[in-house]
Write a protein that holds these residues in place. Sequence first.
Motif, PDB file in Angstrom:
ATOM      1  N   VAL A 221       0.777  -1.171  -0.287  1.00 62.23           N
ATOM      2  CA  VAL A 221       0.037  -0.027  -0.080  1.00 62.23           C
ATOM      3  C   VAL A 221       0.857   1.162   0.058  1.00 62.23           C
ATOM      4  CG1 VAL A 221      -1.499   1.290   1.367  1.00 62.23           C
ATOM      5  CG2 VAL A 221      -1.754  -1.239   1.141  1.00 62.23           C
ATOM      6  N   ARG A 222       0.589   2.095  -0.692  1.00 64.17           N
ATOM      7  CA  ARG A 222       1.376   3.326  -0.802  1.00 64.17           C
ATOM      8  C   ARG A 222       0.280   4.489  -0.242  1.00 64.17           C
ATOM      9  NH1 ARG A 222       1.035   8.863  -3.225  1.00 64.17           N
ATOM     10  NH2 ARG A 222       3.022   9.437  -3.985  1.00 64.17           N
ATOM     11  N   ILE A 223       0.676   5.657   0.545  1.00 69.00           N
ATOM     12  CA  ILE A 223      -0.236   6.491   1.068  1.00 69.00           C
ATOM     13  C   ILE A 223       0.402   7.738   0.876  1.00 69.00           C
ATOM     14  CG2 ILE A 223      -1.415   7.552   3.038  1.00 69.00           C
ATOM     15  CD1 ILE A 223      -2.068   4.431   3.817  1.00 69.00           C
ATOM     16  N   GLY A 224       0.029   8.959   0.415  1.00 68.74           N
ATOM     17  CA  GLY A 224       0.818  10.203   0.019  1.00 68.74           C
ATOM     18  C   GLY A 224       0.863  10.998   1.248  1.00 68.74           C
ATOM     19  N   SER A 225       1.484  12.141   0.859  1.00 72.64           N
ATOM     20  CA  SER A 225       1.725  13.073   1.840  1.00 72.64           C
ATOM     21  C   SER A 225       0.488  13.887   2.152  1.00 72.64           C
ATOM     22  CB  SER A 225       2.853  14.341   1.408  1.00 72.64           C
ATOM     23  OG  SER A 225       4.076  13.615   1.010  1.00 72.64           O
ATOM     24  N   GLN A 226       0.347  14.267   3.416  1.00 72.65           N
ATOM     25  CA  GLN A 226      -0.697  14.905   4.076  1.00 72.65           C
ATOM     26  C   GLN A 226      -2.124  14.165   4.103  1.00 72.65           C
ATOM     27  OE1 GLN A 226       0.059  17.850   5.669  1.00 72.65           O
ATOM     28  NE2 GLN A 226       1.603  18.505   4.862  1.00 72.65           N
ATOM     29  N   THR A 227      -1.977  12.926   3.640  1.00 72.92           N
ATOM     30  CA  THR A 227      -3.067  12.184   3.546  1.00 72.92           C
ATOM     31  C   THR A 227      -3.389  11.582   5.007  1.00 72.92           C
ATOM     32  OG1 THR A 227      -3.140  11.588   1.390  1.00 72.92           O
ATOM     33  CG2 THR A 227      -4.097   9.991   3.025  1.00 72.92           C
ATOM     34  N   CYS A 228      -4.770  11.531   5.536  1.00 65.77           N
ATOM     35  CA  CYS A 228      -5.167  11.299   6.632  1.00 65.77           C
ATOM     36  C   CYS A 228      -5.979  10.076   6.581  1.00 65.77           C
ATOM     37  CB  CYS A 228      -5.900  12.247   7.491  1.00 65.77           C
ATOM     38  SG  CYS A 228      -4.859  14.056   7.918  1.00 65.77           S
ATOM     39  N   VAL A 229      -5.890   9.168   7.483  1.00 59.92           N
ATOM     40  CA  VAL A 229      -6.860   7.772   7.542  1.00 59.92           C
ATOM     41  C   VAL A 229      -7.113   7.664   8.944  1.00 59.92           C
ATOM     42  CG1 VAL A 229      -6.948   5.302   7.240  1.00 59.92           C
ATOM     43  CG2 VAL A 229      -5.506   6.728   5.664  1.00 59.92           C
ATOM     44  N   ASP A 230      -8.390   7.790   9.166  1.00 64.96           N
ATOM     45  CA  ASP A 230      -8.953   7.989  10.806  1.00 64.96           C
ATOM     46  C   ASP A 230      -9.107   6.486  11.277  1.00 64.96           C
ATOM     47  OD1 ASP A 230      -8.691  10.851  10.531  1.00 64.96           O
ATOM     48  OD2 ASP A 230     -10.793  10.954  10.156  1.00 64.96           O
ATOM     49  N   ARG A 231      -8.943   6.421  12.601  1.00 65.42           N
ATOM     50  CA  ARG A 231      -9.278   5.117  13.118  1.00 65.42           C
ATOM     51  C   ARG A 231     -10.792   5.047  13.304  1.00 65.42           C
ATOM     52  NH1 ARG A 231      -5.548   4.899  16.764  1.00 65.42           N
ATOM     53  NH2 ARG A 231      -6.063   3.179  17.716  1.00 65.42           N
ATOM     54  N   GLY A 232     -11.088   3.670  13.392  1.00 65.90           N
ATOM     55  CA  GLY A 232     -12.472   3.349  13.474  1.00 65.90           C
ATOM     56  C   GLY A 232     -13.145   3.992  14.909  1.00 65.90           C
ATOM     57  N   ALA A 233     -14.194   4.112  14.659  1.00 64.51           N
ATOM     58  CA  ALA A 233     -15.127   4.350  16.138  1.00 64.51           C
ATOM     59  C   ALA A 233     -15.332   3.351  16.845  1.00 64.51           C
ATOM     60  CB  ALA A 233     -16.442   5.122  15.550  1.00 64.51           C
ATOM     61  N   LEU A 234     -15.951   2.188  16.057  1.00 69.86           N
ATOM     62  CA  LEU A 234     -16.130   1.010  17.254  1.00 69.86           C
ATOM     63  C   LEU A 234     -15.060  -0.029  16.506  1.00 69.86           C
ATOM     64  CD1 LEU A 234     -19.673   1.085  18.220  1.00 69.86           C
ATOM     65  CD2 LEU A 234     -17.832   1.400  19.568  1.00 69.86           C
ATOM     66  N   GLY A 235     -15.712  -0.585  15.211  1.00 68.07           N
ATOM     67  CA  GLY A 235     -14.875  -1.358  14.197  1.00 68.07           C
ATOM     68  C   GLY A 235     -13.688  -0.643  13.808  1.00 68.07           C
ATOM     69  N   ASP A 236     -13.092  -1.193  12.615  1.00 68.45           N
ATOM     70  CA  ASP A 236     -11.743  -0.798  12.055  1.00 68.45           C
ATOM     71  C   ASP A 236     -12.049  -0.185  10.958  1.00 68.45           C
ATOM     72  OD1 ASP A 236     -10.507  -1.893  14.565  1.00 68.45           O
ATOM     73  OD2 ASP A 236     -10.085  -3.725  13.348  1.00 68.45           O
ATOM     74  N   THR A 237     -11.126   0.806  10.547  1.00 66.60           N
ATOM     75  CA  THR A 237     -10.891   1.251   9.211  1.00 66.60           C
ATOM     76  C   THR A 237      -9.712   0.577   8.376  1.00 66.60           C
ATOM     77  OG1 THR A 237     -10.995   3.594   9.933  1.00 66.60           O
ATOM     78  CG2 THR A 237     -10.159   3.118   7.597  1.00 66.60           C
ATOM     79  N   LEU A 238     -10.158  -0.144   7.157  1.00 66.86           N
ATOM     80  CA  LEU A 238      -9.573  -1.176   6.508  1.00 66.86           C
ATOM     81  C   LEU A 238      -9.120  -0.679   5.104  1.00 66.86           C
ATOM     82  CD1 LEU A 238     -12.175  -4.060   7.229  1.00 66.86           C
ATOM     83  CD2 LEU A 238     -10.080  -3.325   8.460  1.00 66.86           C
ATOM     84  N   ILE A 239      -7.905  -0.901   4.877  1.00 67.39           N
ATOM     85  CA  ILE A 239      -7.276  -0.508   3.635  1.00 67.39           C
ATOM     86  C   ILE A 239      -6.717  -1.823   3.166  1.00 67.39           C
ATOM     87  CG2 ILE A 239      -5.781   0.807   2.316  1.00 67.39           C
ATOM     88  CD1 ILE A 239      -7.683   2.747   3.790  1.00 67.39           C
ATOM     89  N   GLY A 240      -7.224  -2.279   1.897  1.00 65.45           N
ATOM     90  CA  GLY A 240      -6.701  -3.575   1.411  1.00 65.45           C
ATOM     91  C   GLY A 240      -5.526  -3.639   0.915  1.00 65.45           C
ATOM     92  N   ASN A 241      -5.118  -4.823   0.148  1.00 65.10           N
ATOM     93  CA  ASN A 241      -3.713  -4.758  -0.541  1.00 65.10           C
ATOM     94  C   ASN A 241      -3.532  -3.959  -1.795  1.00 65.10           C
ATOM     95  OD1 ASN A 241      -3.005  -6.807   1.375  1.00 65.10           O
ATOM     96  ND2 ASN A 241      -4.105  -8.494   0.503  1.00 65.10           N
ATOM     97  N   HIS A 242      -2.557  -3.766  -2.140  1.00 64.56           N
ATOM     98  CA  HIS A 242      -2.375  -2.965  -3.201  1.00 64.56           C
ATOM     99  C   HIS A 242      -3.152  -1.735  -3.631  1.00 64.56           C
ATOM    100  CE1 HIS A 242       0.444  -6.336  -4.764  1.00 64.56           C
ATOM    101  NE2 HIS A 242      -0.452  -6.930  -4.411  1.00 64.56           N
ATOM    102  N   VAL A 243      -3.483  -1.031  -2.395  1.00 69.62           N
ATOM    103  CA  VAL A 243      -4.070   0.128  -2.805  1.00 69.62           C
ATOM    104  C   VAL A 243      -3.208   1.356  -2.765  1.00 69.62           C
ATOM    105  CG1 VAL A 243      -5.654   1.861  -1.522  1.00 69.62           C
ATOM    106  CG2 VAL A 243      -6.039  -0.630  -1.639  1.00 69.62           C
ATOM    107  N   ILE A 244      -3.395   2.281  -3.739  1.00 70.43           N
ATOM    108  CA  ILE A 244      -2.490   3.582  -3.855  1.00 70.43           C
ATOM    109  C   ILE A 244      -3.410   4.658  -3.606  1.00 70.43           C
ATOM    110  CG2 ILE A 244      -0.633   2.496  -5.224  1.00 70.43           C
ATOM    111  CD1 ILE A 244      -1.738   3.654  -7.791  1.00 70.43           C
ATOM    112  N   ILE A 245      -2.820   5.530  -2.527  1.00 76.53           N
ATOM    113  CA  ILE A 245      -3.754   6.776  -2.121  1.00 76.53           C
ATOM    114  C   ILE A 245      -2.841   7.967  -2.224  1.00 76.53           C
ATOM    115  CG2 ILE A 245      -4.822   7.908  -0.418  1.00 76.53           C
ATOM    116  CD1 ILE A 245      -5.410   5.086   0.798  1.00 76.53           C
TER     117      ILE A 245
END
Length: 340
Positions: A221-245
């Motif tokens: 996974v590639r995540i770019g500069s200044q990008t925000c991925v917030d944590r889950g409130a109860l469950g989880d925030t999920l980013i799969g394989n081979h995702v580019i952001i």
Amino acid sequence: MLDVEKLLAILADDLQNGDEIHAFFAKNPNASIAGLAPLNTAQPNQLSFLANPRYQEQLTHTNAMAVLLTTNAKPFCPTHVLPIEVKNPYLAFAKLTQVFAYTPDILPDIHPTAIVSPTADIGKNVQIGAYCVIGENVVIGDNCQLSSHVVIEDFVKVGQSCQLKTHTFVGHHCEMGDFVVLHSHASIGNDGFGYAPKGLTDEKGWQKIYQLGKVVIGNHVRIGSQTCVDRGALGDTLIGNHVIIDNLVQIAHNVQIGDGTVISGCVGIAGSAKIGKRCVLAGGVGLVGHIEICDDVTITGMTMVTKSIKQQGSYSSGTPMMQTNLWKKMAVKIKQLVKE
């Protein structure tokens, strides 16, 4: 420099005319490729590519030593240029960029200014740069590179061969797989935007909803500069394989993103939206919360998605650019349609 053996090794699965390439370098034993360049500026010691037919005219006048192209484009190649026939010139070009990319020498080491908890489990051949902070019970896999000022909070798990660039942040209990790249100032696992009104908010304000989930990121996974991925409130925030952001993307709490999806700059995804596999979200796209996008969907730039998409394909909204006076007339016509 790129010699013939390295060229053939990198493009082994793509080449259509390996014998012709061998013959060229046999006649020019001292030839090597010094860099990559566009068709119109390439020098006699550089390699270029033709992936878009609109640049075919540039091919006929290029000074490049060699050009990546398809078999159909070969007749337009000048006689002084080595044609390298491949299935996908753009993919072949992408593979060759690794040869010329700047890769500084990195020695596995923990900088003396870094603060690393004694309970952290640090793998083999890991570099931890200046002023990094590694929290309690963190696990970092082998061959990872942490640039300066990286902060990893307690109980985070980082896979193998990950790169965390300067000033990246990973919140407590978050997890990431192998070969993940976080570019500078990426934020993983900060609190999601969760608040409940206490009544009249100008008088009583808002009650914070503490975010009890985490972020789980897959492999490659590639995540770019200044990008925000917030944590889950109860469950989880999920980013799969081979995702580019890309850069400047907001991914809210409990969002799920399927394998192989690409997200361009300035996209905003509201909470609990679910995006399928192999989707493309172009620049400036906005998704409301609690909707689902099926697999293999392309959403074009500046589109606002307000309901679930259940059929694969390309979707658009918004108005293409036009002269202001025409745009104003169109806006009036739209209002008139609503009144009717």
